[in-house]
Write an enzyme that holds these catalytic residues in place. Structure first.
Site, PDB file in Angstrom:
ATOM      1  N   ASP A   1      31.789  30.414  14.362  1.00 35.87           N
ATOM      2  CA  ASP A   1      30.913  29.703  13.667  1.00 35.87           C
ATOM      3  C   ASP A   1      30.730  28.306  14.169  1.00 35.87           C
ATOM      4  O   ASP A   1      29.393  27.868  14.291  1.00 35.87           O
ATOM      5  CB  ASP A   1      31.366  29.624  12.244  1.00 35.87           C
ATOM      6  CG  ASP A   1      32.827  28.867  12.143  1.00 35.87           C
ATOM      7  OD1 ASP A   1      33.496  28.876  13.080  1.00 35.87           O
ATOM      8  OD2 ASP A   1      33.092  28.672  11.009  1.00 35.87           O
TER       9      ASP A   1
ATOM     10  N   LYS B   1      30.403  21.124  18.698  1.00 34.51           N
ATOM     11  CA  LYS B   1      30.162  19.661  18.432  1.00 34.51           C
ATOM     12  C   LYS B   1      31.158  19.296  19.678  1.00 34.51           C
ATOM     13  O   LYS B   1      32.203  19.004  19.755  1.00 34.51           O
ATOM     14  CB  LYS B   1      31.041  19.496  17.210  1.00 34.51           C
ATOM     15  CG  LYS B   1      30.272  19.372  15.918  1.00 34.51           C
ATOM     16  CD  LYS B   1      31.244  18.799  14.759  1.00 34.51           C
ATOM     17  CE  LYS B   1      31.868  19.659  14.056  1.00 34.51           C
ATOM     18  NZ  LYS B   1      32.435  18.859  12.821  1.00 34.51           N
TER      19      LYS B   1
ATOM     20  N   ARG C   1      30.078  28.157   1.593  1.00 38.13           N
ATOM     21  CA  ARG C   1      29.808  28.855   2.386  1.00 38.13           C
ATOM     22  C   ARG C   1      28.618  29.752   2.274  1.00 38.13           C
ATOM     23  O   ARG C   1      27.916  30.439   3.179  1.00 38.13           O
ATOM     24  CB  ARG C   1      30.952  30.136   2.488  1.00 38.13           C
ATOM     25  CG  ARG C   1      32.343  29.345   2.938  1.00 38.13           C
ATOM     26  CD  ARG C   1      33.476  30.861   3.104  1.00 38.13           C
ATOM     27  NE  ARG C   1      34.765  30.365   3.186  1.00 38.13           N
ATOM     28  CZ  ARG C   1      35.286  29.704   4.428  1.00 38.13           C
ATOM     29  NH1 ARG C   1      34.663  29.593   5.555  1.00 38.13           N
ATOM     30  NH2 ARG C   1      36.523  29.455   4.347  1.00 38.13           N
TER      31      ARG C   1
ATOM     32  N   PHE D   1      30.794  16.529   9.523  1.00 37.11           N
ATOM     33  CA  PHE D   1      31.314  17.629   9.201  1.00 37.11           C
ATOM     34  C   PHE D   1      30.153  18.505   8.467  1.00 37.11           C
ATOM     35  O   PHE D   1      29.429  17.939   7.679  1.00 37.11           O
ATOM     36  CB  PHE D   1      32.320  17.295   7.892  1.00 37.11           C
ATOM     37  CG  PHE D   1      33.298  18.595   7.810  1.00 37.11           C
ATOM     38  CD1 PHE D   1      34.127  18.984   8.793  1.00 37.11           C
ATOM     39  CD2 PHE D   1      32.978  19.283   6.569  1.00 37.11           C
ATOM     40  CE1 PHE D   1      34.966  19.975   8.307  1.00 37.11           C
ATOM     41  CE2 PHE D   1      33.705  20.347   6.301  1.00 37.11           C
ATOM     42  CZ  PHE D   1      34.872  20.637   7.422  1.00 37.11           C
ATOM     43  N   VAL D   2      30.117  19.669   8.740  1.00 36.90           N
ATOM     44  CA  VAL D   2      28.864  20.469   8.054  1.00 36.90           C
ATOM     45  C   VAL D   2      29.335  21.634   7.273  1.00 36.90           C
ATOM     46  O   VAL D   2      30.568  21.948   7.451  1.00 36.90           O
ATOM     47  CB  VAL D   2      28.233  21.023   9.569  1.00 36.90           C
ATOM     48  CG1 VAL D   2      27.220  19.780  10.186  1.00 36.90           C
ATOM     49  CG2 VAL D   2      28.713  21.858  10.362  1.00 36.90           C
TER      50      VAL D   2
ATOM     51  N   ASP E   1      34.670  22.872  17.387  1.00 38.24           N
ATOM     52  CA  ASP E   1      35.062  21.574  17.235  1.00 38.24           C
ATOM     53  C   ASP E   1      36.146  20.823  18.353  1.00 38.24           C
ATOM     54  O   ASP E   1      35.600  20.534  19.470  1.00 38.24           O
ATOM     55  CB  ASP E   1      35.684  21.465  15.929  1.00 38.24           C
ATOM     56  CG  ASP E   1      35.886  19.993  15.259  1.00 38.24           C
ATOM     57  OD1 ASP E   1      35.122  19.459  15.558  1.00 38.24           O
ATOM     58  OD2 ASP E   1      36.595  19.845  14.594  1.00 38.24           O
TER      59      ASP E   1
END
Ligand code: IMP
Ligand code: MG
Length: 187
Positions: free
Chosen positions: A108, A139, A173, A160-161, A111
């Site tokens: 997904d 990111k 979700r 933050f997503v 980070d």
């Protein structure tokens, strides 16, 4: 993180949409064609990293035309709210012997890079025919471990997503788009 108690509370945490459903659909259709081109008719095993990549996996597997099997691994980064504790733990492993497969890891978001770096190292020890990584979001500004996906659909800033499989405290979700999470005072 405080529990979400109402629909107003839920909606108040959605700050703004970063990637729309239409943009996601178009990018996945393009990525499916890219995968078809790379594998050129050879069968692949798509490996989704749970839980966050389950929605992306569901759409991506229907966008590829090469013969495709699916597999799942569960990796927990032990997020406390929006902050990673830095500990990656594999809580569910694949049930396939990947030495017979061209493997595509479906993630997904990248980070810090820790999760995928660990998973790639682990899967390489099992000698897949080949190993590629596709991520929905990247990111890069947050990277702590040097890691680059083979295919990345969207590069996003350091927010933050939530949505499209990604959660905060197991919520959000089910949003059909990617949104920036609105922190609440006291969290
Ligand atoms: P990494 O190991 O720091 O690269 O983080 C990878 C995992 O942390 C992802 O697979 C997500 O499950 C989770 N994660 C990282 N950033 C976010 C975010 O902005 N929203 C939701 N989950 C995130
Ligand atoms: Mg994930």
């Amino acid at each position: 993180m405080k529990p979400i108690c109402s629909v107003q509370d839920f909606n108040a945490r959605i700050k703004r949409v970063l990637v729309t459903k239409e943009e996601i659909d178009a990018a996945i259709s393009k990525a499916g064609k890219e995968i078809d081109k790379i594998y050129d008719g050879r069968p692949i095993l798509l490996v989704s990293i749970l839980k966050g990549a389950f929605v992306f996996m569901a759409d991506l597997c229907r966008a590829v035309s090469v013969p495709c099997e699916i597999g799942f691994m569960c990796a927990k980064s032990y997020y406390e709210g929006t902050v990673s504790t830095g500990v990656v733990n594999i809580t569910m492993d694949l049930d396939q012997d990947i030495s017979k497969y061209h493997v595509v890891i479906v993630e997904d978001i990248i980070d810090t890079g820790r999760t995928l770096s660990d998973i790639v190292k682990l899967l390489q020890t099992r000698n897949p025919l080949s190993l590629h990584v596709i991520t929905l979001l990247d990111k890069p500004s947050r990277r702590l471990v040097d890691f680059k996906a083979d295919i990345s659909l969207f590069t996003i800033p350091d927010h933050f997503v939530i949505g499209y499989g990604l959660d905060c405290g197991e919520h959000f979700r089910n949003l059909p788009y990617i949104a920036e999470y609105q922190e609440k005072e006291g969290n």
